[in-house]
Design a protein around this motif. Structure first.
Motif, PDB file in Angstrom:
ATOM      1  N   SER A  38       0.856  -1.235   0.096  1.00 18.07           N
ATOM      2  CA  SER A  38       0.146   0.001   0.007  1.00 18.07           C
ATOM      3  C   SER A  38       0.815   1.205  -0.067  1.00 18.07           C
ATOM      4  N   THR A  39       2.259   1.403   0.558  1.00 17.66           N
ATOM      5  CA  THR A  39       2.999   2.469   0.304  1.00 17.66           C
ATOM      6  C   THR A  39       4.000   2.571  -0.660  1.00 17.66           C
ATOM      7  N   TRP A  64      -1.853   0.444  -7.283  1.00 11.37           N
ATOM      8  CA  TRP A  64      -2.771  -0.811  -7.766  1.00 11.37           C
ATOM      9  C   TRP A  64      -3.412  -0.273  -8.843  1.00 11.37           C
TER      10      TRP A  64
END
Length: 126
Positions: free
Chosen positions: A93-94, A98
């Motif tokens: 996520s960091t 996506w």
């Protein structure tokens, strides 16, 4: 949103009564895990994605959170898996963008709900 194991089988070791029904000793009982996890009596707004709900004090009532099993049959590596997933999700996520390749994928419902394409995602390093 769903467990891989949809149901859990248990053996009644003594006669019991539940909501007016008698369960004789020796009968097999099926516990539908999804009901426990999506029941508003057990969790506030259970269908809402809220990863912090498990960190709140008293978030899960005893016997209602069964993603790793419970009692004698609890997954021996459940704490290791939680740490590994937290690290993986942090990095994904960091450090990555996506892109959902098929945002209009249809859903199938057996054995548990999911997109027919298995959620094809492309990851690009940021």
């Amino acid at each position: 949103m769903a467990n891989i194991a949809q149901i859990i089988f248990r053996l009644a070791t003594k006669e019991a009564e539940y909501k007016g029904y008698k369960i004789p000793k020796g009968w097999h009982v099926i516990l539908w895990v999804r009901y426990l996890h999506t029941n508003p009596d057990n969790f506030d707004d259970p269908m809402c994605f809220n990863p912090h709900r498990w960190n709140e004090a008293g978030a899960a009532k005893p016997g209602t959170y069964q993603v790793f099993g419970g009692g004698l049959r609890i997954c021996a590596g459940n704490m290791l898996v939680r740490i590994q997933l937290a690290i993986l999700l942090h990095h994904l996520s960091t450090g990555y963008k996506w892109v959902l390749l098929n945002p209009d994928a249809e859903l199938i419902y057996l054995s548990h709900p999911g997109p027919v394409d298995g959620v094809d995602v492309a990851f690009n390093k940021i």
